[in-house]
Design a protein around this motif. Structure first.
Motif, mmCIF file in Angstrom:
data_model
loop_
_atom_site.group_PDB
_atom_site.id
_atom_site.type_symbol
_atom_site.label_atom_id
_atom_site.label_comp_id
_atom_site.label_asym_id
_atom_site.label_seq_id
_atom_site.Cartn_x
_atom_site.Cartn_y
_atom_site.Cartn_z
ATOM 1 N N VAL A 52 0.852 -1.188 0.000
ATOM 2 C CA VAL A 52 0.000 0.000 0.000
ATOM 3 C C VAL A 52 0.889 1.238 0.000
ATOM 4 O O VAL A 52 1.817 1.340 0.806
ATOM 5 N N ARG A 53 0.614 2.155 -0.908
ATOM 6 C CA ARG A 53 1.347 3.421 -0.953
ATOM 7 C C ARG A 53 0.343 4.569 -1.045
ATOM 8 O O ARG A 53 -0.562 4.549 -1.889
ATOM 9 N N VAL A 54 0.498 5.555 -0.184
ATOM 10 C CA VAL A 54 -0.349 6.739 -0.229
ATOM 11 C C VAL A 54 0.534 7.975 -0.134
ATOM 12 O O VAL A 54 1.614 7.944 0.459
ATOM 13 N N SER A 55 0.062 9.061 -0.721
ATOM 14 C CA SER A 55 0.805 10.326 -0.711
ATOM 15 C C SER A 55 -0.144 11.468 -0.388
ATOM 16 O O SER A 55 -1.364 11.356 -0.564
ATOM 17 N N ARG A 61 12.884 17.398 7.232
ATOM 18 C CA ARG A 61 12.473 16.061 6.799
ATOM 19 C C ARG A 61 12.254 15.154 8.004
ATOM 20 O O ARG A 61 13.083 15.111 8.917
ATOM 21 N N ILE A 62 11.140 14.429 7.988
ATOM 22 C CA ILE A 62 10.834 13.431 9.010
ATOM 23 C C ILE A 62 10.757 12.074 8.330
ATOM 24 O O ILE A 62 9.976 11.881 7.391
ATOM 25 N N GLN A 63 11.563 11.129 8.792
ATOM 26 C CA GLN A 63 11.602 9.793 8.211
ATOM 27 C C GLN A 63 11.422 8.742 9.303
ATOM 28 O O GLN A 63 11.912 8.903 10.418
ATOM 29 N N SER A 64 10.713 7.689 8.938
ATOM 30 C CA SER A 64 10.500 6.618 9.910
ATOM 31 C C SER A 64 10.347 5.281 9.192
ATOM 32 O O SER A 64 9.800 5.205 8.103
ATOM 33 N N ILE A 78 6.736 -0.533 7.505
ATOM 34 C CA ILE A 78 6.245 0.776 7.086
ATOM 35 C C ILE A 78 7.405 1.744 6.890
ATOM 36 O O ILE A 78 8.369 1.737 7.661
ATOM 37 N N ASN A 79 7.317 2.542 5.837
ATOM 38 C CA ASN A 79 8.316 3.580 5.567
ATOM 39 C C ASN A 79 7.587 4.892 5.335
ATOM 40 O O ASN A 79 6.711 4.979 4.458
ATOM 41 N N ILE A 80 7.940 5.889 6.127
ATOM 42 C CA ILE A 80 7.293 7.195 6.044
ATOM 43 C C ILE A 80 8.334 8.264 5.742
ATOM 44 O O ILE A 80 9.405 8.285 6.338
ATOM 45 N N ASN A 81 8.010 9.131 4.808
ATOM 46 C CA ASN A 81 8.890 10.239 4.453
ATOM 47 C C ASN A 81 8.040 11.502 4.304
ATOM 48 O O ASN A 81 7.178 11.574 3.420
ATOM 49 N N THR A 82 8.244 12.458 5.193
ATOM 50 C CA THR A 82 7.504 13.721 5.156
ATOM 51 C C THR A 82 8.495 14.869 5.059
ATOM 52 O O THR A 82 9.474 14.918 5.813
ATOM 53 N N SER A 109 3.580 20.696 3.196
ATOM 54 C CA SER A 109 3.954 19.371 3.684
ATOM 55 C C SER A 109 3.636 18.338 2.616
ATOM 56 O O SER A 109 2.522 18.280 2.097
ATOM 57 N N LYS A 110 4.645 17.534 2.283
ATOM 58 C CA LYS A 110 4.464 16.451 1.312
ATOM 59 C C LYS A 110 4.879 15.143 1.982
ATOM 60 O O LYS A 110 5.980 15.039 2.527
ATOM 61 N N SER A 111 3.986 14.163 1.936
ATOM 62 C CA SER A 111 4.259 12.882 2.582
ATOM 63 C C SER A 111 4.095 11.725 1.608
ATOM 64 O O SER A 111 3.272 11.767 0.691
#
Length: 266
Positions: free
Chosen positions: A23-26, A106-109, A129-133, A148-150
Motif C-alpha cells: 500500500v502506498r499513499v501520498s 524532513r521526518i523519516q521513519s 512501514i516507511n514514512i517520508n515527510t 507538507s508532502k508525505s
C-alpha cells in the motif's frame, strides 16, 4: 533502553517476513500564513529552529513527541494514545528521525510498534512501514506559506482473516483507510504548525519561552473526530461489532470493512 530494545526486536522480526500486499499513499498540503511579523524574525528563522523544539508543537490525536538520546540526537518517539477503532484498541508508537537543511525539514521513519488489544499487538511483525515527510516553505514579501508532502509505503503479510481476501481488494481497502488517516492527521499538524509560527513571529515573550520550555495550543485534530471520519467513510455497519478476537468475528469484521470500502471506492 526498553523502547530501543523493542524497536530492535521488531526490526529483527521483520527480516523473516514474506510481504505480498503493498500500500502506498501520498499527500500534499499547503497552508498560507499571516504576513504579520516582528522586525528581525521570519518564517525561515522559525523553520530553522533546533529540532528539539518540535516537541513544543501540539500533535494531532493528543500524541506525544519525545526526543530519544542526548541533546544532539535526531531520533524521536511519537506515541498516539489508545484509539478505539472498529472496537479494537490501537496505540501506535513510531520511531522517527528529524533532519534539517537550508530549505526543508524532513521526518523519516521505518519503525512502528502497535500496542492495544491482543489482536492488534499480534500484528507486530506482519508489516513494514516507511514514512517520508518533507516540510518546505515560501517566505517572500508577497507570500508566506508552509507546505507538507508525505509518502507512506507499507508492505504487509496479511494475518488471519485478511489473508483469505484477494490482494487487489486488500490493497484498495488499505489505501483508502490510510489516505483518510493521513489527510486528517497531516492537515491538522500543518495547521497547528502555522498557528505556532504566527504566535512565535509576533510575540517576543513566546520566542523566549520556546527556548526554555513548551507551551502548546489545544489540539487541532481530535481522536474521536478522526476515528468517526474513518468509520463513516468506510460505512461500517453496526452488525460488524466484535466482542472477541475469534476467527469468525474477525472474518465478519473484515468482510464488512472490505465490502463497505468497495462501495466507497465505486
Amino acid at each position: 533502553y526498553n523502547v530501543r530494545q523493542n524497536a530492535n526486536n521488531f526490526r529483527s522480526t521483520k527480516l523473516h517476513m514474506a510481504y505480498n500486499t503493498f500500500v502506498r499513499v501520498s499527500s500534499d498540503f499547503e497552508v498560507d500564513c499571516k504576513m504579520d511579523a516582528d522586525k528581525g524574525v521570519s518564517l525561515t528563522d522559525y523553520m530553522r529552529l533546533p529540532v528539539d523544539q518540535y516537541v513544543c508543537i501540539d500533535m494531532p490525536l493528543n500524541a506525544t513527541l519525545q526526543r530519544m538520546g542526548g541533546s544532539d540526537s535526531t531520533m524521536f518517539n511519537l506515541t498516539v494514545p489508545p484509539v478505539t477503532f472498529f472496537h479494537l484498541s490501537v496505540s501506535p508508537m513510531m520511531f522517527c528521525y528529524v533532519t534539517q537543511s537550508e530549505e526543508s525539514v524532513r521526518i523519516q521513519s521505518s519503525s512502528c510498534i502497535l500496542r492495544g488489544s491482543p489482536y492488534v499487538e499480534s500484528l507486530n511483525g506482519c508489516f513494514e512501514i516507511n514514512i517520508n515527510t518533507v516540510f518546505s516553505w515560501v517566505d517572500t514579501e508577497e507570500k508566506r506559506s508552509l507546505r507538507s508532502k508525505s509518502d507512506i509505503f507499507v508492505q504487509v503479510d496479511p494475518p488471519r482473516p485478511f489473508k483469505y481476501f484477494g490482494k487487489t481488494i486488500l490493497e484498495a481497502t488499505g489505501s483508502l483507510a490510510m489516505s483518510i488517516a493521513l489527510n486528517q492527521i497531516e492537515n491538522a499538524f500543518v495547521k497547528s504548525l502555522v498557528k505556532d509560527y504566527e504566535r512565535w513571529v509576533t510575540d517576543a515573550e513566546y520566542r523566549v519561552s520556546r527556548e526554555n520550555g513548551c507551551e502548546v495550543f489545544s489540539s487541532a485534530c481530535n481522536i474521536d473526530d478522526t476515528v468517526s471520519t474513518a468509520e463513516s467513510t468506510l460505512s461500517l455497519s453496526s452488525s460488524s461489532t466484535i466482542s472477541t478476537t475469534s476467527d469468525v468475528s474477525l472474518t465478519s469484521m473484515a468482510s464488512n470493512i472490505i465490502s463497505s470500502s468497495n462501495n466507497t471506492i465505486s
